[in-house]
Design an enzyme around this catalytic site. Structure first.
Site, mmCIF file in Angstrom:
data_model
loop_
_atom_site.group_PDB
_atom_site.id
_atom_site.type_symbol
_atom_site.label_atom_id
_atom_site.label_comp_id
_atom_site.label_asym_id
_atom_site.label_seq_id
_atom_site.Cartn_x
_atom_site.Cartn_y
_atom_site.Cartn_z
ATOM 1 N N GLY A 13 4.812 2.490 -16.995
ATOM 2 C CA GLY A 13 4.287 3.015 -15.746
ATOM 3 C C GLY A 13 5.266 3.688 -14.816
ATOM 4 O O GLY A 13 4.864 4.183 -13.757
ATOM 5 N N ILE A 20 6.558 1.936 -7.245
ATOM 6 C CA ILE A 20 6.857 0.516 -7.394
ATOM 7 C C ILE A 20 7.487 0.226 -8.750
ATOM 8 O O ILE A 20 8.418 -0.580 -8.853
ATOM 9 C CB ILE A 20 5.572 -0.317 -7.210
ATOM 10 C CG1 ILE A 20 5.107 -0.242 -5.746
ATOM 11 C CG2 ILE A 20 5.803 -1.769 -7.618
ATOM 12 C CD1 ILE A 20 3.778 -0.913 -5.494
ATOM 13 N N VAL A 65 -1.752 3.870 -22.937
ATOM 14 C CA VAL A 65 -2.086 2.448 -23.057
ATOM 15 C C VAL A 65 -3.535 2.202 -23.460
ATOM 16 O O VAL A 65 -3.909 1.066 -23.767
ATOM 17 C CB VAL A 65 -1.777 1.679 -21.743
ATOM 18 C CG1 VAL A 65 -0.280 1.673 -21.476
ATOM 19 C CG2 VAL A 65 -2.557 2.259 -20.567
ATOM 20 N N TYR A 155 -10.823 2.864 -1.796
ATOM 21 C CA TYR A 155 -10.195 2.238 -2.960
ATOM 22 C C TYR A 155 -11.240 2.032 -4.064
ATOM 23 O O TYR A 155 -10.939 2.109 -5.252
ATOM 24 C CB TYR A 155 -9.550 0.906 -2.555
ATOM 25 C CG TYR A 155 -8.442 0.475 -3.474
ATOM 26 C CD1 TYR A 155 -7.317 1.272 -3.688
ATOM 27 C CD2 TYR A 155 -8.500 -0.736 -4.151
ATOM 28 C CE1 TYR A 155 -6.297 0.885 -4.530
ATOM 29 C CE2 TYR A 155 -7.491 -1.146 -4.999
ATOM 30 C CZ TYR A 155 -6.384 -0.329 -5.181
ATOM 31 O OH TYR A 155 -5.370 -0.723 -6.022
ATOM 32 N N LYS A 162 -8.872 -3.785 -10.307
ATOM 33 C CA LYS A 162 -7.788 -4.732 -10.003
ATOM 34 C C LYS A 162 -8.299 -6.173 -10.040
ATOM 35 O O LYS A 162 -7.575 -7.092 -10.441
ATOM 36 C CB LYS A 162 -7.167 -4.417 -8.653
ATOM 37 C CG LYS A 162 -6.371 -3.114 -8.602
ATOM 38 C CD LYS A 162 -5.184 -3.137 -9.535
ATOM 39 C CE LYS A 162 -4.295 -1.900 -9.335
ATOM 40 N NZ LYS A 162 -3.167 -1.866 -10.293
ATOM 41 N N LEU A 194 4.118 8.023 -4.217
ATOM 42 C CA LEU A 194 3.403 9.267 -4.481
ATOM 43 C C LEU A 194 1.965 8.987 -4.890
ATOM 44 O O LEU A 194 1.044 9.713 -4.527
ATOM 45 C CB LEU A 194 4.124 10.047 -5.589
ATOM 46 C CG LEU A 194 5.487 10.640 -5.212
ATOM 47 C CD1 LEU A 194 6.085 11.391 -6.402
ATOM 48 C CD2 LEU A 194 5.364 11.586 -4.006
#
Length: 272
Positions: A13, A20, A65, A155, A162, A194
């Site tokens: 990732g 992150i 993935v 979101y 998530k 970003l």
């Protein structure tokens, strides 16, 4: 001796220096870890390869993935080069832009399948192929966000994805715990990346987080990177099936005095 000296692992990732995943990779590298990197297809290679080479990566591979054969190939190469792994970092998520706006009820089936496949099911795929080559005491962790537990504007489907990721993490922790492998999640607060800039109204989220957070600041990339180092290292040997919140305390507060004052002032201004 450095904390991660002799430890070998892979991170899925990393895409740029303002994310992150990179912050975690940086902390791991500086602590002495040997890290393999993947990138999402040829267009991303020119971004990821220089970052990986800067950290002395022995493995830099393309990996979608959602394609099990590509995941299998990556872990086969890890076994060839490293023998065993000590950590795996899942920092992969994606949803169609149209499914991050408007009403959640309008989410398309294709959008649902895409977000769930990339953002949640992929953790199962990684764990399945990592399991045979994980050292006892190894660590696997993924990135999540508070939108899994509460409604966060714009979101939408990613919040549901998530939530699926977090639940999957707990079941995976139960499966892999028998082999001494830990599985956890980091729930990072609103942080300038970003990827986050693609969320409509993100600047307002940052301001709202400061008003809510007990620490009265936004979380920094370095904060999250250090949490990743903790979970990957032997400092967290007794921690599994957990969500580690790194959000300056936002998750613990329903409404701060600062936040209520801001809302009250806004309502008063509208009524005038």
């Amino acid at each position: 001796m450095k904390l991660m000296e002799g430890k070998k692992g892979i991170i899925f990732g990393v895409s740029n220096t303002h994310g992150i995943a990179y912050a975690i990779a940086r902390q791991l590298y500086e602590a002495g870890a040997d890290i393999a990197f993947t990138y999402a297809g040829e267009p991303m290679e020119k971004r990821v390869r220089p970052l990986a080479e800067e950290m002395g990566a022995k493995i830099i591979m393309s990996c979608d993935v959602t394609k099990e054969d590509e995941v299998a190939a990556v872990f086969k190469e890890c076994e060839r080069v490293y023998g065993k792994l000590d950590f795996v970092v899942h920092a992969v998520a994606f949803a169609a832009k149209e499914d991050l706006q408007g009403r959640f009820i309008d989410t398309s089936r294709a959008g649902w399948d895409l977000a769930m496949g990339v953002s949640a099911y992929s953790l199962i795929t990684l764990c399945k192929h990592a399991e045979p080559i994980m050292n006892e005491g190894g660590s696997i962790f993924a990135l999540t966000y508070l939108g899994s537990e509460y409604v966060v504007a714009n979101y939408n489907i990613m919040g549901v994805a998530k939530a699926a990721l977090e639940s999957s993490m707990r079941y995976l922790a139960a499966d892999l715990g028998k082999k001494g492998v830990r599985v956890n999640c980091i729930s990072a607060g609103a942080v300038k990346t970003l990827a986050a800039k693609g969320i409509s109204g993100f600047d307002k989220m940052l301001k709202a987080a400061i008003a809510k957070a007990p620490l009265k600041r936004n979380v920094a990339l370095e904060d999250v990177g250090k949490a990743g180092l903790y979970l990957a290292s032997d400092l967290s040997t007794g921690t599994t099936g957990q969500i580690l919140y790194v959000d300056c305390g936002c998750h613990a507060v329903y409404a701060s005095l600062d936040e209520m004052e801001i809302i009250a002032n806004a309502i008063s201004a509208q009524q005038k």
